[in-house]
Design a protein around this motif. Structure first.
Motif, mmCIF file in Angstrom:
data_model
loop_
_atom_site.group_PDB
_atom_site.id
_atom_site.type_symbol
_atom_site.label_atom_id
_atom_site.label_comp_id
_atom_site.label_asym_id
_atom_site.label_seq_id
_atom_site.Cartn_x
_atom_site.Cartn_y
_atom_site.Cartn_z
ATOM 1 N N ASP A 26 0.790 -1.130 0.124
ATOM 2 C CA ASP A 26 -0.064 -0.051 0.308
ATOM 3 C C ASP A 26 0.807 1.274 -0.036
ATOM 4 O OD1 ASP A 26 -2.195 -1.680 0.099
ATOM 5 O OD2 ASP A 26 -2.092 -1.599 2.267
ATOM 6 N N ARG A 27 1.985 0.985 0.116
ATOM 7 C CA ARG A 27 2.892 2.409 0.248
ATOM 8 C C ARG A 27 3.136 3.002 -1.056
ATOM 9 N NH1 ARG A 27 9.242 2.343 1.273
ATOM 10 N NH2 ARG A 27 9.546 4.635 1.452
ATOM 11 N N THR A 28 3.096 4.024 -1.255
ATOM 12 C CA THR A 28 3.234 4.662 -2.526
ATOM 13 C C THR A 28 4.564 5.396 -2.869
ATOM 14 O OG1 THR A 28 2.558 6.916 -1.617
ATOM 15 C CG2 THR A 28 0.800 5.534 -2.293
ATOM 16 N N GLY A 29 5.595 5.436 -2.008
ATOM 17 C CA GLY A 29 6.794 5.621 -2.271
ATOM 18 C C GLY A 29 7.979 4.961 -1.647
ATOM 19 N N ILE A 30 9.092 5.227 -2.070
ATOM 20 C CA ILE A 30 10.365 4.729 -1.249
ATOM 21 C C ILE A 30 11.424 5.909 -0.602
ATOM 22 C CG2 ILE A 30 10.225 2.720 -2.951
ATOM 23 C CD1 ILE A 30 12.923 3.785 -4.021
ATOM 24 N N SER A 31 12.206 5.507 -0.003
ATOM 25 C CA SER A 31 12.932 6.562 0.668
ATOM 26 C C SER A 31 13.670 7.618 -0.433
ATOM 27 C CB SER A 31 14.135 5.699 1.311
ATOM 28 O OG SER A 31 15.367 5.274 0.226
ATOM 29 N N ARG A 100 27.224 2.877 4.999
ATOM 30 C CA ARG A 100 26.972 1.971 6.170
ATOM 31 C C ARG A 100 25.751 1.520 6.657
ATOM 32 N NH1 ARG A 100 31.591 2.994 5.412
ATOM 33 N NH2 ARG A 100 33.131 4.327 6.657
ATOM 34 N N ARG A 101 25.467 1.152 7.989
ATOM 35 C CA ARG A 101 24.325 0.580 8.476
ATOM 36 C C ARG A 101 23.088 0.996 7.762
ATOM 37 N NH1 ARG A 101 23.352 -2.952 13.073
ATOM 38 N NH2 ARG A 101 21.100 -2.935 13.563
ATOM 39 N N ASP A 102 22.946 2.229 7.895
ATOM 40 C CA ASP A 102 21.652 3.074 7.687
ATOM 41 C C ASP A 102 21.237 2.812 5.895
ATOM 42 O OD1 ASP A 102 21.070 3.832 9.860
ATOM 43 O OD2 ASP A 102 21.485 6.099 9.532
ATOM 44 N N ASP A 103 22.585 2.700 5.195
ATOM 45 C CA ASP A 103 22.511 2.456 3.562
ATOM 46 C C ASP A 103 22.034 1.232 3.525
ATOM 47 O OD1 ASP A 103 23.558 5.123 2.537
ATOM 48 O OD2 ASP A 103 25.409 4.398 4.018
ATOM 49 N N LEU A 104 22.462 0.108 4.102
ATOM 50 C CA LEU A 104 21.963 -1.158 4.089
ATOM 51 C C LEU A 104 20.554 -1.416 4.411
ATOM 52 C CD1 LEU A 104 22.651 -4.327 3.315
ATOM 53 C CD2 LEU A 104 23.555 -4.344 5.621
ATOM 54 N N VAL A 105 20.213 -0.808 5.492
ATOM 55 C CA VAL A 105 18.845 -0.979 5.856
ATOM 56 C C VAL A 105 17.854 -0.327 4.841
ATOM 57 C CG1 VAL A 105 17.374 -0.351 7.593
ATOM 58 C CG2 VAL A 105 19.388 -1.318 8.492
ATOM 59 N N LEU A 107 18.430 0.225 1.856
ATOM 60 C CA LEU A 107 18.496 -0.540 0.340
ATOM 61 C C LEU A 107 17.563 -1.630 0.707
ATOM 62 C CD1 LEU A 107 19.313 -0.997 -2.329
ATOM 63 C CD2 LEU A 107 21.362 -2.087 -1.263
ATOM 64 N N LEU A 108 17.416 -2.386 1.622
ATOM 65 C CA LEU A 108 16.519 -3.672 1.631
ATOM 66 C C LEU A 108 15.273 -3.320 1.907
ATOM 67 C CD1 LEU A 108 18.930 -5.841 4.389
ATOM 68 C CD2 LEU A 108 18.553 -6.223 1.615
ATOM 69 N N GLN A 109 15.155 -2.255 2.662
ATOM 70 C CA GLN A 109 13.405 -1.557 2.524
ATOM 71 C C GLN A 109 13.056 -1.210 1.313
ATOM 72 O OE1 GLN A 109 14.226 1.280 5.599
ATOM 73 N NE2 GLN A 109 13.336 0.026 7.355
ATOM 74 N N ASP A 110 13.619 -0.379 0.450
ATOM 75 C CA ASP A 110 13.434 -0.119 -0.791
ATOM 76 C C ASP A 110 13.274 -1.345 -1.812
ATOM 77 O OD1 ASP A 110 13.474 2.457 0.077
ATOM 78 O OD2 ASP A 110 15.270 3.109 -1.131
ATOM 79 N N TRP A 111 14.303 -2.144 -1.933
ATOM 80 C CA TRP A 111 14.140 -3.277 -2.633
ATOM 81 C C TRP A 111 12.824 -4.160 -2.243
ATOM 82 C CZ3 TRP A 111 19.489 -5.955 -2.974
ATOM 83 C CH2 TRP A 111 20.191 -5.226 -3.923
ATOM 84 N N SER A 112 12.663 -4.231 -0.955
ATOM 85 C CA SER A 112 11.238 -5.056 -0.630
ATOM 86 C C SER A 112 10.135 -4.254 -0.937
ATOM 87 C CB SER A 112 11.456 -5.297 1.165
ATOM 88 O OG SER A 112 12.414 -5.994 1.264
ATOM 89 N N ARG A 221 18.806 0.106 -10.249
ATOM 90 C CA ARG A 221 18.521 1.619 -10.246
ATOM 91 C C ARG A 221 18.411 2.073 -8.887
ATOM 92 N NH1 ARG A 221 13.939 3.233 -14.026
ATOM 93 N NH2 ARG A 221 15.118 5.551 -14.190
ATOM 94 N N ILE A 222 17.513 1.355 -8.183
ATOM 95 C CA ILE A 222 17.103 1.767 -7.040
ATOM 96 C C ILE A 222 18.420 1.585 -6.167
ATOM 97 C CG2 ILE A 222 15.968 1.069 -4.856
ATOM 98 C CD1 ILE A 222 13.871 0.046 -6.706
ATOM 99 N N ALA A 223 19.389 0.649 -6.323
ATOM 100 C CA ALA A 223 20.354 0.620 -5.380
ATOM 101 C C ALA A 223 21.610 1.641 -5.721
ATOM 102 C CB ALA A 223 21.209 -0.612 -5.937
ATOM 103 N N PHE A 224 21.630 2.349 -6.773
ATOM 104 C CA PHE A 224 22.722 3.296 -7.204
ATOM 105 C C PHE A 224 22.939 4.382 -5.917
ATOM 106 C CE2 PHE A 224 24.142 7.269 -8.774
ATOM 107 C CZ PHE A 224 25.124 6.914 -9.834
ATOM 108 N N GLY A 225 24.135 4.372 -5.714
ATOM 109 C CA GLY A 225 24.734 5.120 -4.689
ATOM 110 C C GLY A 225 24.950 4.238 -3.370
ATOM 111 N N ARG A 226 24.308 3.161 -3.339
ATOM 112 C CA ARG A 226 24.410 2.273 -2.075
ATOM 113 C C ARG A 226 25.112 1.163 -2.455
ATOM 114 N NH1 ARG A 226 18.204 3.006 -0.006
ATOM 115 N NH2 ARG A 226 17.880 2.809 -2.297
ATOM 116 N N ALA A 227 24.763 0.444 -3.293
ATOM 117 C CA ALA A 227 25.152 -0.729 -3.917
ATOM 118 C C ALA A 227 25.677 -0.918 -5.520
ATOM 119 C CB ALA A 227 24.457 -1.982 -3.597
ATOM 120 N N ARG A 228 26.487 -1.642 -6.043
ATOM 121 C CA ARG A 228 26.758 -1.501 -7.302
ATOM 122 C C ARG A 228 27.005 -3.088 -7.669
ATOM 123 N NH1 ARG A 228 32.863 0.640 -6.493
ATOM 124 N NH2 ARG A 228 33.811 -1.024 -5.637
ATOM 125 N N LEU A 229 26.444 -3.185 -9.050
ATOM 126 C CA LEU A 229 26.186 -4.603 -9.742
ATOM 127 C C LEU A 229 27.657 -5.348 -9.819
ATOM 128 C CD1 LEU A 229 24.287 -6.747 -11.349
ATOM 129 C CD2 LEU A 229 25.247 -5.613 -13.326
#
Length: 435
Positions: A26-31, A100-105, A107-112, A221-229
């Protein structure tokens, strides 16, 4: 080789252990960070695709029969016991050096959140491919518009390097499962770093290849800046089955593959061999699993010159029927007495009776990456297996050191990841790790 046998947009989460709306459909946006990644990352989206395709917002065409859909939330992640789909796009990622930790958290939130939408046939956000400002890059790349869900599953994994990052920069070293460690070297390995390892992995499976590619492309695309392929692999023509209704498929050697695989409705076998336990600091893994990926090059031209009888002897099964050489039909239990099956045939060395009863759940795919510099097919098996602990795979692979098939294959890529349990409603995959 085992062949046949998130916080609201614009805000960072205040407490990584607290449930968020990150993965809620139901969420309409990501971080805010994820949105910035989409806008900046559109120029590098093709890296995750390899050879992306453009086509005609997401959703099911009006009047069309609804495709299969698999829920993202649940006790276990989809894409493990789910019936094996026809196409795969697998991708491995490394966290960025300054993450850092906040980036990982986040990212997993946005991916989910994005995954929960895509598995229902929706774009990654409400504005999607065509609903946003015309003077800004779209949130969604758009090539899956009109295709529907087509059985899409998205499965996320965490690699051992994530827990060993410099200075424990993610704050999770003390929660690393003892079972999660790089795989040892095996006889016959010729691993290429270009297809090995990774901090995170995404397994996207679907019945339409463009839907699987779209999923990885947009998560990249969502991972950009936090993780790279780090690397990726396309697969086709499943080489296993997880449902009794599925016909046993064939690998590129032409043999039936996955006859004795663990099926998705075999709860007893899944509990014994696939689902991980967890206690103490590793309680977050309870209900998860461990994924091993191996890119296995097949020497197609050499194999194709073998006599049929020698091919059968190498595998230990009849190429036409899939039946063991000891007799019976495809599903007959092989007999390793009497000499009908060679002592070093693949089916014998991979069989549970010579591996202390160990079984694994396989979800492999064929791959063809064109031709190599010698004009030979660059093709083989992208092997994927799920098990309660990687030790199960390690034991079987060591047993295969004398496998007759070793002459015709080379392991060129490898990786192992912890697969957390499924996301709960209103939370995200891996949330328990940060509690």
């Amino acid at each position: 080789m085992t062949l046949p046998e998130t916080a609201p947009a614009g805000a960072e989460p205040a407490d990584a252990s607290a449930p968020t709306a990150a993965a809620s459909p139901d969420r309409t946006g990501i971080s805010r960070r994820g949105l910035i990644g989409w806008a900046v990352g559109s120029g590098v989206a093709g890296l995750a695709v390899g050879a992306g395709a453009a086509a005609a917002g997401a959703g099911i065409l009006r009047g069309a029969a609804p495709p299969d859909e698999f829920a993202f939330e649940g006790a276990h992640q989809a894409g493990i016991t789910t019936r094996v789909q026809d196409h795969l796009h697998f991708a491995s990622f490394d966290m960025m050096p300054r993450a850092r930790r906040d980036d990982l958290v986040s990212l997993l939130q946005d991916w989910s959140h994005a995954a929960a939408r895509m598995v229902t046939g929706l774009d990654v956000s409400a504005s999607g491919a065509v609903g946003g400002p015309s003077e800004a890059p779209p949130d969604d790349s758009g090539e899956a518009q009109g295709l529907g869900a087509t059985g899409l599953t998205i499965t996320f994994g965490l690699g051992p390097g994530l827990f060993d990052a410099d200075g424990d920069r993610f704050g999770i070293a003390h929660r690393r499962p003892a079972a999660l460690a790089p795989l040892p070297a095996f006889v016959g390995d010729a691993l290429d770093e270009a297809y090995t390892g990774g901090d995170l992995c995404i397994q996207a499976c679907a019945d339409d290849p463009q839907v699987a590619v779209h999923a990885v492309r947009n998560l990249s695309r969502i991972a950009f800046g936090r993780a790279r392929l780090r690397w990726s692999q396309l697969g086709f023509g499943r080489t296993s089955r997880t449902s009794a209704e599925q016909q046993t498929p064939r690998n590129l050697f032409g043999f039936k593959d996955g006859t004795a695989n663990i099926l998705g409705d075999d709860a007893e076998a899944l509990d014994a061999h696939v689902w991980a336990g967890g206690g103490g600091e590793q309680a977050w893994m309870a209900g998860g699993s461990y994924l091993v990926a191996r890119k296995i090059a097949m020497h197609i031209e050499t194999w194709d010159r073998l006599r049929l009888s020698e091919q059968d002897r190498t595998i230990g099964r009849a190429k036409g029927t899939g039946a063991p050489l000891s007799g019976g039909d495809e599903f007959a239990e092989p007999s390793f007495h009497g000499g009908a099956i060679d002592a070093n045939a693949h089916v014998r060395l991979a069989h549970p009776t010579v591996n202390d009863g160990v079984r694994i759940l396989r979800r492999g795919y064929n791959y063809v990456d064109g031709n190599n510099g010698l004009g030979k097919l660059d093709a083989g098996l992208f092997f994927l297996s799920y098990q309660r602990t990687p030790a199960q795979f390690i034991g079987i692979q060591k047993r295969l050191a004398t496998d007759l098939m070793s002459e015709y294959v080379t392991h060129v890529g490898s990786g192992v990841w912890a697969i957390p349990p499924g996301a709960q409603k209103g939370s995200y995959v891996g949330a328990g790790l940060f509690s």
